[in-house]
Design a protein around this motif. Structure first.
Motif, short mmCIF file in Angstrom:
data_model
loop_
_atom_site.label_atom_id
_atom_site.label_comp_id
_atom_site.label_asym_id
_atom_site.label_seq_id
_atom_site.Cartn_x
_atom_site.Cartn_y
_atom_site.Cartn_z
N MET A 273 38.77 32.85 -9.82
CA MET A 273 37.65 32.24 -10.57
C MET A 273 37.87 30.93 -10.43
SD MET A 273 37.52 34.87 -13.78
CE MET A 273 35.96 34.09 -14.31
N LYS A 274 36.76 30.17 -10.87
CA LYS A 274 36.81 28.53 -11.03
C LYS A 274 36.55 28.23 -12.27
CE LYS A 274 35.01 27.63 -6.33
NZ LYS A 274 36.60 26.90 -5.91
N ILE A 275 36.90 26.82 -12.71
CA ILE A 275 36.68 26.73 -14.05
C ILE A 275 35.33 26.72 -14.52
CG2 ILE A 275 36.54 24.64 -15.52
CD1 ILE A 275 39.00 23.33 -13.84
N ASP A 276 34.35 26.64 -13.76
CA ASP A 276 32.83 26.92 -14.19
C ASP A 276 32.81 28.26 -14.77
OD1 ASP A 276 32.28 24.19 -13.90
OD2 ASP A 276 31.34 24.45 -12.21
N GLU A 277 33.35 29.23 -13.81
CA GLU A 277 33.15 30.66 -14.23
C GLU A 277 33.75 31.18 -15.45
OE1 GLU A 277 33.29 33.34 -10.56
OE2 GLU A 277 34.36 31.47 -9.76
N ASN B 175 36.89 45.22 -23.17
CA ASN B 175 35.53 44.70 -22.62
C ASN B 175 36.07 43.22 -21.68
OD1 ASN B 175 33.45 46.11 -24.12
ND2 ASN B 175 34.71 45.35 -25.89
N HIS B 176 35.07 42.12 -21.81
CA HIS B 176 35.33 41.24 -20.83
C HIS B 176 36.33 40.31 -21.12
CE1 HIS B 176 33.96 38.23 -18.06
NE2 HIS B 176 33.94 36.94 -18.94
N TYR B 177 36.98 39.52 -20.05
CA TYR B 177 38.36 38.72 -20.48
C TYR B 177 38.49 37.89 -19.29
CZ TYR B 177 41.45 41.52 -17.78
OH TYR B 177 41.87 42.37 -16.70
N CYS B 178 38.84 36.59 -19.70
CA CYS B 178 39.26 35.78 -18.45
C CYS B 178 40.84 35.33 -18.97
CB CYS B 178 38.65 34.60 -18.42
SG CYS B 178 36.57 34.97 -18.02
N ILE B 179 41.53 34.91 -17.61
CA ILE B 179 42.79 34.43 -17.96
C ILE B 179 42.83 32.91 -17.27
CG2 ILE B 179 45.19 34.65 -17.48
CD1 ILE B 179 44.69 37.74 -17.09
N LEU B 180 43.04 31.74 -18.02
CA LEU B 180 43.49 30.56 -17.57
C LEU B 180 44.69 30.34 -17.22
CD1 LEU B 180 42.14 27.90 -16.60
CD2 LEU B 180 42.51 27.34 -19.04
N ILE B 181 45.26 30.11 -15.95
CA ILE B 181 46.72 29.78 -15.81
C ILE B 181 46.76 28.28 -15.28
CG2 ILE B 181 48.43 30.02 -14.20
CD1 ILE B 181 48.08 32.38 -15.81
N VAL B 182 47.67 27.59 -16.31
CA VAL B 182 47.84 26.01 -15.90
C VAL B 182 48.94 25.73 -15.71
CG1 VAL B 182 47.47 23.67 -17.20
CG2 VAL B 182 46.04 25.56 -17.85
N ILE C 248 42.53 36.48 -7.58
CA ILE C 248 42.96 37.60 -8.67
C ILE C 248 41.91 37.68 -9.53
CG2 ILE C 248 44.59 38.48 -10.31
CD1 ILE C 248 46.77 36.50 -9.25
N LYS C 249 41.29 38.82 -9.67
CA LYS C 249 40.25 39.27 -10.84
C LYS C 249 40.48 38.74 -12.17
CE LYS C 249 37.40 42.99 -12.15
NZ LYS C 249 37.26 44.68 -12.18
N ASN C 250 39.68 38.17 -12.71
CA ASN C 250 39.59 37.50 -13.93
C ASN C 250 40.59 36.41 -14.14
OD1 ASN C 250 37.87 39.74 -14.80
ND2 ASN C 250 39.61 40.98 -15.07
N VAL C 251 40.98 35.88 -13.11
CA VAL C 251 42.09 34.77 -13.16
C VAL C 251 41.60 33.31 -12.48
CG1 VAL C 251 44.33 33.84 -12.47
CG2 VAL C 251 43.96 36.33 -13.32
N CYS C 252 41.33 32.52 -13.42
CA CYS C 252 41.37 31.09 -12.93
C CYS C 252 42.65 30.24 -13.05
CB CYS C 252 40.18 30.15 -13.91
SG CYS C 252 40.06 28.62 -13.74
N ALA C 253 43.09 29.74 -11.89
CA ALA C 253 44.42 29.15 -11.76
C ALA C 253 44.07 27.66 -11.48
CB ALA C 253 45.32 29.65 -10.79
N ILE C 254 44.98 26.44 -12.13
CA ILE C 254 44.68 25.39 -11.76
C ILE C 254 46.00 24.67 -11.99
CG2 ILE C 254 42.20 25.29 -12.85
CD1 ILE C 254 43.46 23.72 -15.36
#
Length: 207
Positions: free
Chosen positions: A1-5, A154-161, A176-182
């Motif tokens: 995933m990207k940040i915009d997502e 239900n719906h979730y996202c994970i942001l890894i910093v 990785i599904k549901n994961v935005c890594a930056i």
């Protein structure tokens, strides 16, 4: 995933550690309505965090597992849950507790029980959740996503910093599904990146 997502509205946004930074930034940008179980503790071992989530915190903050290495400050003891590699730097006040005796433990256990119950209820009942974790590798993040996929209804996202030697926000495609890594600059991680956190949180709100 990207940040915009990951932009959008969420019922709750939870810090998953590994320190106080996610909770501090959520509070600073008005994205935190209540405390979660990992907000103000040190949790450097992500597999231990994942196991706590998987087991609904079954052996969390048990007296027999606690050690008190030293003072965290004049006001606070450092208390470590040795079984889970969780460090409490802000909960055990020195005007009540000592290095050898923790009379406020029952009260603190009750406080965390409330936070854990709220966390577990959110996993089951919320329509949209966002989880934020600083410092994680791909292997552990895959396991985190696997466990959350079984528990979140239900719906979730994970942001890894991850804090590295970069100058700006760098998006990393871990696929990785549901994961935005930056990646984010690693100099002055507590206050120096506020303008980058503000950019990340733009377009994110609580319902």
């Amino acid at each position: 995933m990207k940040i915009d997502e990951i932009k959008g509205q969420y019922n709750a946004i939870f810090s998953l550690g590994e320190n106080c930074i996610p909770a501090l930034k959520l509070r600073k940008f008005n994205l935190r309505e209540f405390a979660g179980p990992f907000d103000w503790v040190g949790s450097p071992n992500l597999p231990k965090v994942i196991n706590l989530i998987r087991t609904h915190f079954s052996n969390f903050l048990i007296g027999d597992n606690l050690i008190v290495p030293h003072y965290a400050s004049n006001e606070d003891l450092l208390v470590v849950d040795n079984a889970n590699h969780i460090s409490f730097n802000h909960d055990f006040k020195t005007d009540v507790n000592t290095l050898t005796h923790l009379p406020s433990l029952p009260q603190i256990q009750k406080k965390y029980e409330k936070r854990i119950n709220h966390f577990n209820e959110a996993l089951s009942n919320s329509q949209r959740l966002l989880f934020i974790r600083t410092e994680a590798n791909i292997k552990d993040t895959l396991e985190l996503e696997n466990v959350l996929s079984q528990l979140v209804k239900n719906h979730y996202c994970i942001l890894i910093v991850n804090h590295t030697a970069v100058k700006e926000i760098v998006e990393v495609d871990w696929k990785i599904k549901n994961v935005c890594a930056i990646e984010m600059p690693n100099n002055d991680i507590w206050d120096g990146n506020d303008f980058l956190w503000e950019r990340i949180f733009q377009g994110i709100a609580l319902m």
